[in-house]
Design an enzyme around this catalytic site. Structure first.
Site, mmCIF file in Angstrom:
data_model
loop_
_atom_site.group_PDB
_atom_site.id
_atom_site.type_symbol
_atom_site.label_atom_id
_atom_site.label_comp_id
_atom_site.label_asym_id
_atom_site.label_seq_id
_atom_site.Cartn_x
_atom_site.Cartn_y
_atom_site.Cartn_z
ATOM 1 N N TYR A 53 16.315 -78.560 -55.641
ATOM 2 C CA TYR A 53 16.865 -77.740 -54.557
ATOM 3 C C TYR A 53 15.806 -76.789 -53.980
ATOM 4 O O TYR A 53 16.015 -76.186 -52.927
ATOM 5 C CB TYR A 53 18.079 -76.921 -55.021
ATOM 6 N N LYS A 82 18.554 -79.127 -63.451
ATOM 7 C CA LYS A 82 18.537 -80.591 -63.541
ATOM 8 C C LYS A 82 17.113 -81.120 -63.427
ATOM 9 O O LYS A 82 16.275 -80.500 -62.758
ATOM 10 C CB LYS A 82 19.394 -81.190 -62.406
ATOM 11 N N HIS A 113 19.473 -85.670 -63.268
ATOM 12 C CA HIS A 113 20.062 -85.449 -61.941
ATOM 13 C C HIS A 113 20.659 -86.732 -61.344
ATOM 14 O O HIS A 113 21.722 -86.705 -60.749
ATOM 15 C CB HIS A 113 18.998 -84.849 -61.000
#
Ligand code: A2P
Length: 317
Positions: A53, A82, A113
């Site tokens: 992210y 993750k 993930h």
């Protein structure tokens, strides 16, 4: 009065709060304040992050800002991160980098993930592509070998639990059929009444694996809030539509991870109500009327074996 957020016991014996704050697509410059708001102004004590992210640093700042107020301590907060698809041979390194980004010395949960491996030495550190623009899939990706590294990370104490994400029933069954010493604590998947996933949910339940629901509102723009049945239920219970979608998961024993960077919405999303058995059944069956909708479909070029997986539409990562 809103009900307190329940906790669910993981197979490690630790508990996980049933409502967490999602941080996928939460922009830098906003996510620090969003995390701070959740932890200091609402009962949310669960933050869902990920290396890919690219905002873990700010997520960590928000956590540390909240701890600095004295309103919460580290052990009050459940933090997940993750390991992304180019790091499956470097799980410890990925975890260490995430911990550094977050400014923490452990996370509560570390997830695989996606059950996909991309070339770690390709033309991009996270999303390498071939000349034809298709993802540069790593043919040597070995799920069991990756899981062994997760088991080592768990033993290291730097993560208090390990789990998986985006695992369909056949892929999860394959992992569970191997000689593994730690059963995944959770499977984080896209889940909402338009994608109820009965097969994967039943498999997880049978093996004591907690289901975590991402994109519970339908992701960007929360498109599921406009469904007429969801609106009807919101009027009936006199709550916002988001509360109906969040409550569906909480009532059925799943963790739910609504994403927002808007303080009022983060506060709203911390609330849930008891839904009647009939109304839960209505939500369980919504996709029979409106069709299945999967929002997040990465074109990995690998068959993830979800029953409803097809090539369109594709969400932006
Ligand atoms: P924002 O982050 O700008 O507040 P999901 O949780 O399914 O991924 O959905 C995230 C999307 O839903 C984001 O666009 C988020 O916007 C929006 N959203 C989150 N909570 C609410 C809410 N309570 N009401 C309306 N929209 C919301």
């Amino acid at each position: 009065m809103p009900s307190a957020i329940p906790s669910i016991t993981l197979n490690t014996g630790a508990t996980i709060p049933a409502i967490g704050l999602g941080t996928w697509q939460s922009p830098k410059g906003q996510v620090r304040a969003a995390v701070f708001h959740a932890l200091t102004e609402t009962p949310v004590r669960h933050i869902d992050a990920a290396y890919v992210y690219l905002n873990e640093n700010e997520v960590g700042q928000g956590i540390r800002d909240a701890i600095a107020t004295g309103k919460v301590t580290r052990k009050d907060i459940f933090v997940t991160t993750k390991v992304f698809v180019t790091f499956h041979n470097r799980v410890q390194q990925s975890l260490d980098e995430s911990l550094k980004n977050l400014g923490l010395d452990y996370v509560d949960l570390l997830l695989v993930h996606w059950p996909v491996g991309l070339n770690p030495k390709g033309n991009h550190p996270l999303l390498p592509r071939n000349a034809d623009r298709k993802f540069d899939v790593d043919p040597s990706f070995d799920l069991l070998a990756t899981w062994r590294q997760f088991e080592a990370a768990y033993r290291s104490g730097k993560t208090r639990a390990i789990g998986v994400s985006n695992f369909s029933a056949p892929v999860l069954s394959e992992l569970l059929s191997q000689n593994i010493s730690v059963i995944p604590a959770v499977n984080q998947i896209e889940s909402h009444p338009f994608l109820p996933g009965p097969e994967i949910t039943a498999l997880c339940a049978s093996r004591g694996i907690v289901v975590e629901a991402y994109s519970p509102l339908g992701s960007t723009g929360a498109p599921l809030l406009t469904n007429p049945i969801v609106k009807e239920l919101a009027a009936k219970y006199k709550v916002p539509e988001a509360t109906i979608l969040i409550s569906w998961h909480v009532n059925e024993g799943r963790v739910v991870l609504p994403k927002s960077v808007t303080p009022e919405r983060i506060s709203t999303n911390a609330e849930w109500v008891q839904l009647s058995k009939e109304d839960l059944q209505t939500l369980d069956g919504l996709s029979n009327t409106y069709g299945l909708k999967r929002v997040v479909k990465m074109k990995w070029g690998v068959d993830l074996k979800f029953p409803d997986w097809s090539d369109k539409p594709v969400a932006k990562l």
